[in-house]
Design a protein around this motif. Sequence first.
Motif, PDB file in Angstrom:
ATOM      1  N   ARG A 155      27.001  79.276  76.429  1.00 43.66           N
ATOM      2  CA  ARG A 155      27.852  78.484  77.319  1.00 43.66           C
ATOM      3  C   ARG A 155      29.322  78.565  76.952  1.00 43.66           C
ATOM      4  NH1 ARG A 155      23.530  74.803  76.504  1.00 43.66           N
ATOM      5  NH2 ARG A 155      24.812  73.610  75.074  1.00 43.66           N
ATOM      6  N   GLU A 156      29.648  79.050  75.777  1.00 43.13           N
ATOM      7  CA  GLU A 156      31.037  79.153  75.350  1.00 43.13           C
ATOM      8  C   GLU A 156      31.742  80.285  76.099  1.00 43.13           C
ATOM      9  OE1 GLU A 156      32.615  77.165  73.181  1.00 43.13           O
ATOM     10  OE2 GLU A 156      30.799  76.012  72.744  1.00 43.13           O
ATOM     11  N   ALA A 157      33.069  80.235  76.090  1.00 43.07           N
ATOM     12  CA  ALA A 157      33.844  81.335  76.663  1.00 43.07           C
ATOM     13  C   ALA A 157      33.508  82.609  75.899  1.00 43.07           C
ATOM     14  CB  ALA A 157      35.331  81.013  76.572  1.00 43.07           C
ATOM     15  N   PRO A 158      33.635  83.771  76.535  1.00 44.38           N
ATOM     16  CA  PRO A 158      33.229  85.029  75.896  1.00 44.38           C
ATOM     17  C   PRO A 158      33.847  85.281  74.517  1.00 44.38           C
ATOM     18  CG  PRO A 158      33.711  85.383  78.203  1.00 44.38           C
ATOM     19  CD  PRO A 158      34.104  83.972  77.895  1.00 44.38           C
ATOM     20  N   VAL A 159      35.131  84.974  74.338  1.00 45.22           N
ATOM     21  CA  VAL A 159      35.770  85.209  73.037  1.00 45.22           C
ATOM     22  C   VAL A 159      35.138  84.320  71.975  1.00 45.22           C
ATOM     23  CG1 VAL A 159      37.945  84.953  71.767  1.00 45.22           C
ATOM     24  CG2 VAL A 159      37.928  86.060  74.004  1.00 45.22           C
ATOM     25  N   GLU A 160      34.979  83.052  72.281  1.00 44.40           N
ATOM     26  CA  GLU A 160      34.371  82.129  71.335  1.00 44.40           C
ATOM     27  C   GLU A 160      32.920  82.504  71.056  1.00 44.40           C
ATOM     28  OE1 GLU A 160      36.312  81.255  73.886  1.00 44.40           O
ATOM     29  OE2 GLU A 160      37.805  79.818  73.140  1.00 44.40           O
ATOM     30  N   ALA A 161      32.200  82.915  72.107  1.00 46.08           N
ATOM     31  CA  ALA A 161      30.803  83.311  71.931  1.00 46.08           C
ATOM     32  C   ALA A 161      30.693  84.513  70.999  1.00 46.08           C
ATOM     33  CB  ALA A 161      30.162  83.621  73.286  1.00 46.08           C
ATOM     34  N   THR A 162      31.618  85.439  71.106  1.00 42.79           N
ATOM     35  CA  THR A 162      31.611  86.603  70.210  1.00 42.79           C
ATOM     36  C   THR A 162      31.792  86.159  68.761  1.00 42.79           C
ATOM     37  OG1 THR A 162      32.463  88.070  71.929  1.00 42.79           O
ATOM     38  CG2 THR A 162      32.812  88.764  69.646  1.00 42.79           C
ATOM     39  N   VAL A 163      32.751  85.289  68.526  1.00 40.53           N
ATOM     40  CA  VAL A 163      33.017  84.825  67.159  1.00 40.53           C
ATOM     41  C   VAL A 163      31.842  84.008  66.628  1.00 40.53           C
ATOM     42  CG1 VAL A 163      34.530  83.398  65.722  1.00 40.53           C
ATOM     43  CG2 VAL A 163      35.515  84.945  67.437  1.00 40.53           C
ATOM     44  N   TYR A 164      31.355  83.052  67.411  1.00 44.05           N
ATOM     45  CA  TYR A 164      30.201  82.272  66.965  1.00 44.05           C
ATOM     46  C   TYR A 164      28.986  83.163  66.717  1.00 44.05           C
ATOM     47  CZ  TYR A 164      32.201  77.613  67.927  1.00 44.05           C
ATOM     48  OH  TYR A 164      32.949  76.470  67.913  1.00 44.05           O
ATOM     49  N   GLY A 165      28.777  84.139  67.583  1.00 44.22           N
ATOM     50  CA  GLY A 165      27.640  85.046  67.421  1.00 44.22           C
ATOM     51  C   GLY A 165      27.724  85.854  66.147  1.00 44.22           C
ATOM     52  N   MET A 166      28.926  86.369  65.841  1.00 44.11           N
ATOM     53  CA  MET A 166      29.092  87.152  64.612  1.00 44.11           C
ATOM     54  C   MET A 166      28.828  86.280  63.394  1.00 44.11           C
ATOM     55  SD  MET A 166      30.901  88.150  61.773  1.00 44.11           S
ATOM     56  CE  MET A 166      32.363  87.154  61.946  1.00 44.11           C
ATOM     57  N   TRP A 167      29.361  85.049  63.389  1.00 44.80           N
ATOM     58  CA  TRP A 167      29.158  84.174  62.233  1.00 44.80           C
ATOM     59  C   TRP A 167      27.697  83.742  62.106  1.00 44.80           C
ATOM     60  CZ3 TRP A 167      32.000  83.695  58.094  1.00 44.80           C
ATOM     61  CH2 TRP A 167      33.317  84.128  58.152  1.00 44.80           C
ATOM     62  N   ALA A 168      27.004  83.564  63.219  1.00 43.49           N
ATOM     63  CA  ALA A 168      25.573  83.237  63.151  1.00 43.49           C
ATOM     64  C   ALA A 168      24.805  84.409  62.536  1.00 43.49           C
ATOM     65  CB  ALA A 168      25.034  82.898  64.538  1.00 43.49           C
ATOM     66  N   ALA A 169      25.146  85.636  62.931  1.00 42.25           N
ATOM     67  CA  ALA A 169      24.495  86.822  62.355  1.00 42.25           C
ATOM     68  C   ALA A 169      24.815  86.940  60.875  1.00 42.25           C
ATOM     69  CB  ALA A 169      24.935  88.082  63.104  1.00 42.25           C
ATOM     70  N   LEU A 170      26.061  86.671  60.486  1.00 38.05           N
ATOM     71  CA  LEU A 170      26.429  86.736  59.076  1.00 38.05           C
ATOM     72  C   LEU A 170      25.702  85.665  58.280  1.00 38.05           C
ATOM     73  CD1 LEU A 170      28.103  88.062  56.849  1.00 38.05           C
ATOM     74  CD2 LEU A 170      29.971  86.500  57.451  1.00 38.05           C
ATOM     75  N   SER A 171      25.614  84.465  58.822  1.00 41.29           N
ATOM     76  CA  SER A 171      24.907  83.382  58.135  1.00 41.29           C
ATOM     77  C   SER A 171      23.442  83.745  57.898  1.00 41.29           C
ATOM     78  CB  SER A 171      25.012  82.088  58.950  1.00 41.29           C
ATOM     79  OG  SER A 171      24.577  80.973  58.204  1.00 41.29           O
ATOM     80  N   ALA A 172      22.852  84.480  58.842  1.00 41.86           N
ATOM     81  CA  ALA A 172      21.470  84.946  58.699  1.00 41.86           C
ATOM     82  C   ALA A 172      21.365  86.202  57.842  1.00 41.86           C
ATOM     83  CB  ALA A 172      20.870  85.206  60.081  1.00 41.86           C
ATOM     84  N   ARG A 173      22.528  86.729  57.446  1.00 41.21           N
ATOM     85  CA  ARG A 173      22.606  87.996  56.713  1.00 41.21           C
ATOM     86  C   ARG A 173      21.868  89.109  57.468  1.00 41.21           C
ATOM     87  NH1 ARG A 173      22.109  86.242  50.378  1.00 41.21           N
ATOM     88  NH2 ARG A 173      20.621  84.719  51.115  1.00 41.21           N
ATOM     89  N   ASP A 174      22.048  89.088  58.780  1.00 43.31           N
ATOM     90  CA  ASP A 174      21.496  90.124  59.653  1.00 43.31           C
ATOM     91  C   ASP A 174      22.599  91.169  59.827  1.00 43.31           C
ATOM     92  OD1 ASP A 174      20.600  91.765  61.709  1.00 43.31           O
ATOM     93  OD2 ASP A 174      19.762  90.092  62.878  1.00 43.31           O
TER      94      ASP A 174
END
Length: 156
Positions: free
Chosen positions: A8-27
């Motif tokens: 639901r976030e704007a595309p730029v924010e979604a990209t940043v949140y998505g990257m940090w979620a992947a990093l937090s999962a160490r994916d």
Amino acid sequence: MPVDQIAREAPVEATVYGMWAALSARDWDAVKTFLAPDCIYLDMPVGPAAAARGPEDIVKRLKIGIEPLASYENFTGLMVSNGADVMYEHHEEWHWDTGESAVLQFVTVHRVEDGRITLWKDYWDMAALAGKAPPTWLADFAEADMSWVFDATGLV
């Protein structure tokens, strides 16, 4: 942040949140998908002479600090953007197998273009981490693969 909220976030924010979620999962493979081919990553306490460039080298750089941890997690905070540039205040919790732990406060600056992160600068207190890390922490860096080092002086 839950995936449905990221969508639901704007595309730029979604990209940043998505990257940090992947990093937090160490994916690590997922982290790479959020980074532009020429993305520059640098820890500001170290400076631009020890940056990394491109998804493969950025992940090599990140793995040095994060992969050996017993646990690692990023916690979301305030995010502000002007369309392409994002400032993200957040914190990370690091836990080592030897029992040490650290809470690191960050402000990260990202630039997002065409749905990918093209610039990633982390501002944090290295002394806070060094004071909480195991005594071997800095020595372990000396033995790490440093093939990722890119001198971004003049580019950031």
